[in-house]
Design a protein around this motif. Structure first.
Motif, PDB file in Angstrom:
ATOM      1  N   THR A 260      90.255  14.669   8.316  1.00 53.82           N
ATOM      2  CA  THR A 260      90.058  13.417   7.685  1.00 53.82           C
ATOM      3  C   THR A 260      90.601  14.754   5.820  1.00 53.82           C
ATOM      4  O   THR A 260      91.117  15.546   6.232  1.00 53.82           O
ATOM      5  N   VAL A 261      91.073  13.470   4.805  1.00 56.02           N
ATOM      6  CA  VAL A 261      91.431  14.121   3.273  1.00 56.02           C
ATOM      7  C   VAL A 261      91.156  15.108   3.245  1.00 56.02           C
ATOM      8  O   VAL A 261      91.453  16.644   1.807  1.00 56.02           O
ATOM      9  N   TRP A 262      88.915  15.545   3.395  1.00 54.02           N
ATOM     10  CA  TRP A 262      88.396  16.265   3.121  1.00 54.02           C
ATOM     11  C   TRP A 262      87.967  17.461   3.528  1.00 54.02           C
ATOM     12  O   TRP A 262      87.033  18.293   3.292  1.00 54.02           O
ATOM     13  N   SER A 263      88.621  17.586   5.226  1.00 52.93           N
ATOM     14  CA  SER A 263      87.965  18.337   5.961  1.00 52.93           C
ATOM     15  C   SER A 263      88.134  19.615   5.406  1.00 52.93           C
ATOM     16  O   SER A 263      89.988  20.124   5.283  1.00 52.93           O
ATOM     17  N   ASP A 264      87.415  20.765   6.244  1.00 51.11           N
ATOM     18  CA  ASP A 264      87.752  22.046   5.743  1.00 51.11           C
ATOM     19  C   ASP A 264      88.199  21.923   4.482  1.00 51.11           C
ATOM     20  O   ASP A 264      89.064  22.464   3.994  1.00 51.11           O
ATOM     21  N   PHE A 265      87.719  21.514   2.806  1.00 48.14           N
ATOM     22  CA  PHE A 265      87.859  21.644   1.686  1.00 48.14           C
ATOM     23  C   PHE A 265      89.938  20.701   1.655  1.00 48.14           C
ATOM     24  O   PHE A 265      90.105  21.604   0.577  1.00 48.14           O
TER      25      PHE A 265
ATOM     26  N   PRO B 140      85.728   7.978  14.216  1.00 43.43           N
ATOM     27  CA  PRO B 140      85.426   6.824  12.998  1.00 43.43           C
ATOM     28  C   PRO B 140      84.692   7.564  12.419  1.00 43.43           C
ATOM     29  O   PRO B 140      85.051   7.024  11.139  1.00 43.43           O
ATOM     30  N   VAL B 141      84.293   8.341  12.486  1.00 38.50           N
ATOM     31  CA  VAL B 141      83.725   9.219  11.782  1.00 38.50           C
ATOM     32  C   VAL B 141      84.825   9.304  10.280  1.00 38.50           C
ATOM     33  O   VAL B 141      84.573   9.730   9.149  1.00 38.50           O
ATOM     34  N   ALA B 142      85.424  10.459  10.711  1.00 38.23           N
ATOM     35  CA  ALA B 142      86.193  11.318  10.141  1.00 38.23           C
ATOM     36  C   ALA B 142      87.476  10.116   9.515  1.00 38.23           C
ATOM     37  O   ALA B 142      87.666  10.437   8.217  1.00 38.23           O
ATOM     38  N   TYR B 143      87.741   9.165  10.018  1.00 33.15           N
ATOM     39  CA  TYR B 143      88.609   8.173   9.777  1.00 33.15           C
ATOM     40  C   TYR B 143      87.915   7.291   8.525  1.00 33.15           C
ATOM     41  O   TYR B 143      88.367   6.572   7.472  1.00 33.15           O
ATOM     42  N   GLY B 144      86.836   6.343   8.914  1.00 31.90           N
ATOM     43  CA  GLY B 144      86.023   6.038   8.037  1.00 31.90           C
ATOM     44  C   GLY B 144      85.859   7.007   6.224  1.00 31.90           C
ATOM     45  O   GLY B 144      85.981   6.304   5.094  1.00 31.90           O
ATOM     46  N   LEU B 145      85.993   8.320   6.547  1.00 31.31           N
ATOM     47  CA  LEU B 145      85.894   9.196   5.680  1.00 31.31           C
ATOM     48  C   LEU B 145      87.276   9.218   4.668  1.00 31.31           C
ATOM     49  O   LEU B 145      87.485   9.684   3.502  1.00 31.31           O
ATOM     50  N   SER B 146      88.130   9.063   5.750  1.00 32.84           N
ATOM     51  CA  SER B 146      89.312   9.536   4.900  1.00 32.84           C
ATOM     52  C   SER B 146      89.478   7.898   3.904  1.00 32.84           C
ATOM     53  O   SER B 146      90.246   8.179   3.306  1.00 32.84           O
ATOM     54  N   ALA B 147      88.982   7.275   4.360  1.00 30.35           N
ATOM     55  CA  ALA B 147      88.854   5.942   3.794  1.00 30.35           C
ATOM     56  C   ALA B 147      87.922   5.447   2.202  1.00 30.35           C
ATOM     57  O   ALA B 147      89.140   4.893   1.684  1.00 30.35           O
TER      58      ALA B 147
ATOM     59  N   LEU C 100      82.808  18.663  -1.257  1.00 31.12           N
ATOM     60  CA  LEU C 100      82.501  20.103  -0.795  1.00 31.12           C
ATOM     61  C   LEU C 100      81.173  19.374   0.471  1.00 31.12           C
ATOM     62  O   LEU C 100      81.354  20.255   1.626  1.00 31.12           O
ATOM     63  N   ALA C 101      80.815  18.582   0.663  1.00 32.76           N
ATOM     64  CA  ALA C 101      79.683  17.618   2.026  1.00 32.76           C
ATOM     65  C   ALA C 101      80.636  18.045   3.211  1.00 32.76           C
ATOM     66  O   ALA C 101      80.271  18.933   3.647  1.00 32.76           O
ATOM     67  N   VAL C 102      82.114  16.964   3.478  1.00 29.16           N
ATOM     68  CA  VAL C 102      83.069  16.813   3.929  1.00 29.16           C
ATOM     69  C   VAL C 102      83.353  18.071   4.472  1.00 29.16           C
ATOM     70  O   VAL C 102      83.441  18.150   5.831  1.00 29.16           O
ATOM     71  N   GLY C 103      83.788  18.807   3.737  1.00 33.70           N
ATOM     72  CA  GLY C 103      84.699  20.339   3.970  1.00 33.70           C
ATOM     73  C   GLY C 103      83.667  21.337   4.478  1.00 33.70           C
ATOM     74  O   GLY C 103      83.902  22.121   5.932  1.00 33.70           O
ATOM     75  N   ALA C 104      82.521  22.005   4.675  1.00 40.99           N
ATOM     76  CA  ALA C 104      81.237  22.336   4.487  1.00 40.99           C
ATOM     77  C   ALA C 104      80.859  21.405   6.352  1.00 40.99           C
ATOM     78  O   ALA C 104      80.635  22.090   7.148  1.00 40.99           O
ATOM     79  N   TRP C 105      81.075  19.904   6.112  1.00 41.62           N
ATOM     80  CA  TRP C 105      80.049  19.754   7.585  1.00 41.62           C
ATOM     81  C   TRP C 105      81.028  20.069   8.743  1.00 41.62           C
ATOM     82  O   TRP C 105      81.400  19.682   9.904  1.00 41.62           O
TER      83      TRP C 105
ATOM     84  N   PRO D 218      82.879  21.463  14.043  1.00 39.88           N
ATOM     85  CA  PRO D 218      84.079  20.946  14.196  1.00 39.88           C
ATOM     86  C   PRO D 218      83.760  19.823  14.523  1.00 39.88           C
ATOM     87  O   PRO D 218      85.185  18.941  15.127  1.00 39.88           O
ATOM     88  N   ALA D 219      83.058  19.878  15.936  1.00 40.73           N
ATOM     89  CA  ALA D 219      83.136  18.484  16.915  1.00 40.73           C
ATOM     90  C   ALA D 219      82.869  17.363  16.556  1.00 40.73           C
ATOM     91  O   ALA D 219      83.217  16.325  16.908  1.00 40.73           O
ATOM     92  N   ALA D 220      81.797  16.951  14.702  1.00 43.07           N
ATOM     93  CA  ALA D 220      82.111  15.625  14.884  1.00 43.07           C
ATOM     94  C   ALA D 220      83.605  15.759  14.334  1.00 43.07           C
ATOM     95  O   ALA D 220      83.722  14.122  13.105  1.00 43.07           O
ATOM     96  N   PHE D 221      83.509  16.760  13.628  1.00 41.17           N
ATOM     97  CA  PHE D 221      85.727  16.002  13.479  1.00 41.17           C
ATOM     98  C   PHE D 221      87.150  16.134  14.079  1.00 41.17           C
ATOM     99  O   PHE D 221      87.496  17.536  14.035  1.00 41.17           O
ATOM    100  N   PRO D 222      87.027  15.363  15.167  1.00 43.74           N
ATOM    101  CA  PRO D 222      87.867  15.217  16.176  1.00 43.74           C
ATOM    102  C   PRO D 222      88.842  15.074  15.562  1.00 43.74           C
ATOM    103  O   PRO D 222      89.875  16.010  16.289  1.00 43.74           O
TER     104      PRO D 222
END
Length: 174
Positions: free
Chosen positions: A133-138, A73-80, A116-121, A126-130
């Protein structure tokens, strides 16, 4: 026939006509004080790229949210959220009015902070982003375009900003 010795009959050099016969019009686009629209010139390419990202992020987030919300839900919400930011930035950059420029500055800044925030997070936890997202790993899944795009967008907004008018004389309050 005009004679250069006679100023009354000599052609005016400021009204030069090129060989094509069309009047010579000064180019104000390159002038330092001429305001440029955010959606013209290179801005068209920028709007196109933002539009592509708006469509792709919206499609991706929609499918993720409708089909697999429970997985991440966090990853997909951030994608939205990224999709909304791309839509707002696309429209604001394309319009280019004073209000739209303010909205574009805000949207592109939110985008940069988000990537920057999601990329660093996503790298630190990594467990927070199974699921990415578009912004994962920058933005690695998109060739780091999500990291570069807001930098280019903010640079373009800076370069096309309206000229600053400074008045050194006090305003008449009459």
């Amino acid at each position: 026939m005009t004679h250069p010795e006679n100023p009354e009959t000599a052609p005016d050099p400021s009204t030069r006509v090129p060989p094509s016969g069309a009047p010579d019009v000064p180019d104000t686009q390159g002038a330092p004080d001429a305001p440029r629209r955010t959606g013209s010139g290179f801005g068209r390419v920028l709007v196109l790229v933002y539009g592509i990202f708006a469509i792709s992020a919206t499609a991706r987030a929609s499918i993720q949210l409708l089909r697999d919300w429970h997985e991440a839900p966090v990853a997909y919400g951030l994608s939205a959220l990224a999709a909304v930011v791309y839509i707002v930035a696309t429209i604001a950059l394309a319009r280019g009015s004073a209000t739209s420029r303010t909205v574009a500055w805000t949207a592109v800044t939110v985008e940069l902070v988000g990537v920057l925030a999601v990329g660093a997070w996503s790298l630190l936890d990594p467990a927070a982003f199974p699921k990415p997202t578009v912004w994962s790993d920058f933005g690695i899944g998109y060739g780091f375009v999500p990291l570069v795009l807001p930098v280019v967008g903010l640079t373009w907004l800076w370069r096309t900003r309206p000229p600053q008018t400074s008045t050194t004389e006090p305003k008449d309050r009459a």
